[in-house]
Scaffold this active site. Structure first.
Site, PDB file in Angstrom:
ATOM      1  N   SER A 135      33.891 -35.143  81.516  1.00 39.51           N
ATOM      2  CA  SER A 135      34.728 -34.595  80.438  1.00 39.51           C
ATOM      3  C   SER A 135      34.010 -33.365  79.909  1.00 39.51           C
ATOM      4  O   SER A 135      32.799 -33.216  80.110  1.00 39.51           O
ATOM      5  CB  SER A 135      34.822 -35.631  79.317  1.00 39.51           C
ATOM      6  OG  SER A 135      35.346 -35.061  78.132  1.00 39.51           O
ATOM      7  N   TYR A 148      31.311 -41.062  72.167  1.00 34.86           N
ATOM      8  CA  TYR A 148      31.915 -40.654  73.444  1.00 34.86           C
ATOM      9  C   TYR A 148      31.114 -39.535  74.114  1.00 34.86           C
ATOM     10  O   TYR A 148      30.827 -39.606  75.306  1.00 34.86           O
ATOM     11  CB  TYR A 148      33.361 -40.222  73.186  1.00 34.86           C
ATOM     12  CG  TYR A 148      34.113 -39.824  74.431  1.00 34.86           C
ATOM     13  CD1 TYR A 148      34.325 -40.736  75.464  1.00 34.86           C
ATOM     14  CD2 TYR A 148      34.630 -38.538  74.577  1.00 34.86           C
ATOM     15  CE1 TYR A 148      35.027 -40.365  76.616  1.00 34.86           C
ATOM     16  CE2 TYR A 148      35.331 -38.168  75.716  1.00 34.86           C
ATOM     17  CZ  TYR A 148      35.524 -39.085  76.733  1.00 34.86           C
ATOM     18  OH  TYR A 148      36.211 -38.718  77.864  1.00 34.86           O
TER      19      TYR A 148
HETATM   20  C1  8X3 Z   1      38.513 -35.931  76.806  1.00 33.85           C
HETATM   21  C2  8X3 Z   1      38.246 -34.587  76.239  1.00 33.85           C
HETATM   22  O1  8X3 Z   1      37.793 -33.230  74.152  1.00 33.85           O
HETATM   23  O2  8X3 Z   1      38.671 -35.472  73.800  1.00 33.85           O
HETATM   24  O3  8X3 Z   1      37.516 -36.359  77.658  1.00 33.85           O
HETATM   25  O4  8X3 Z   1      36.404 -35.168  74.507  1.00 33.85           O
HETATM   26  S1  8X3 Z   1      37.754 -34.653  74.610  1.00 33.85           S
END
Ligand code: 8X3
Length: 248
Positions: A135, A148
């Site tokens: 990502s 994340y």
């Molecule tokens: C998804 C992109 O910008 O939400 O992996 O992290 S973001």
């Protein structure tokens, strides 16, 4: 399971929807026998019927599930580590440890387990390839996203480290790092809150799952000596995770 040996085998994790499902379809069109893995195996089975592939239940957060999956896949030319995702969007000071644990399990240890399990088959194929869908969160930090972004950075490190460790082995490594893609990603991140999920893509034409799948198929169909190391793919209207142009 008896696998059709005339087609090379591709394993796609998280193949029940979104980028994974689109990638499974794209790889089948490119001539692969695709083994679709996900928890929602019924959905995988429906796609498998459509593309003459194989569905096997897979929960990458569960070591036993990964072992059973790997035992069902005797040959593998291509592994697409697509399973993963985000849970929550809150400041570090308010971090939910269960959500962080899940993100670490799904993105980091999930990728690690799949690689460890399938690496012998990838090497034995004589022309293996690991594609990991990370990502832009593996490339930058953004407010409220540390659970994340931390997991995606760590997943990327597993993948990028293999690029050096596997030198001399017949295995290519490609990292695909997407920005905004309209899939179930935001619905999962916001625990099923459809309004919050829709707001993420408001005023923007986001990428589709097919846009990312086409990129993965491109990397997977280059000649064996060509290693596409990293592709970052974002909508035209998105400059970074926190910076996008929205039409009102
Ligand atoms: C998804 C992109 O910008 O939400 O992996 O992290 S973001």
């Amino acid at each position: 399971m008896s696998l059709p040996s005339e087609r090379p085998t591709a394993v796609v994790t998280g193949a029940s929807s979104g980028i994974g499902a689109a990638t499974a379809r794209g790889l089948a069109t490119a001539g692969f026998h695709v083994v679709l893995g996900a928890r929602r195996v019924d959905r995988c089975a429906a796609i498998a019927r459509e593309i003459d592939g194989t569905a096997v239940r897979l929960d990458v957060t569960d070591p036993d599930s990964v072992s059973a999956f790997v035992a069902a896949v005797p040959e593998c030319r291509l592994l697409v580590n697509n399973a993963g995702g985000a849970k929550g969007l809150e400041p570090v000071a308010a971090a939910d440890e269960d959500a962080w644990r899940w993100m670490w399990e799904a993105n980091v240890l999930g990728t690690l387990r799949m690689v460890k399990g399938l690496l012998p088959a990838l090497v034995a194929s004589g022309d293996g390839h690991i594609v990991t869908v990370t990502s832009i969160a593996a490339l930058e930090a953004y407010d409220n996203g540390a659970g994340y972004t931390g997991a995606k950075h760590a997943q990327a490190m597993v993948h990028r480290t293999l690029r050096g460790e596997l030198l001399g082995q017949p295995v290519r490594l490609t990292e695909v790092a997407p920005g905004m893609v309209e899939t179930e990603f935001s619905l999962v991140r916001f625990d099923g809150d459809a309004e919050k999920a829709e707001n993420v893509y408001k005023g923007i034409t986001p990428l589709t799952a097919e846009d990312v799948a086409e990129t993965i198929v491109f990397a997977a169909t280059r000649p064996s000596h060509v290693n596409i190391d990293q592709i970052v793919i974002k909508p035209r209207a998105q400059a970074s995770a926190m910076r996008a142009h929205r039409e009102s």
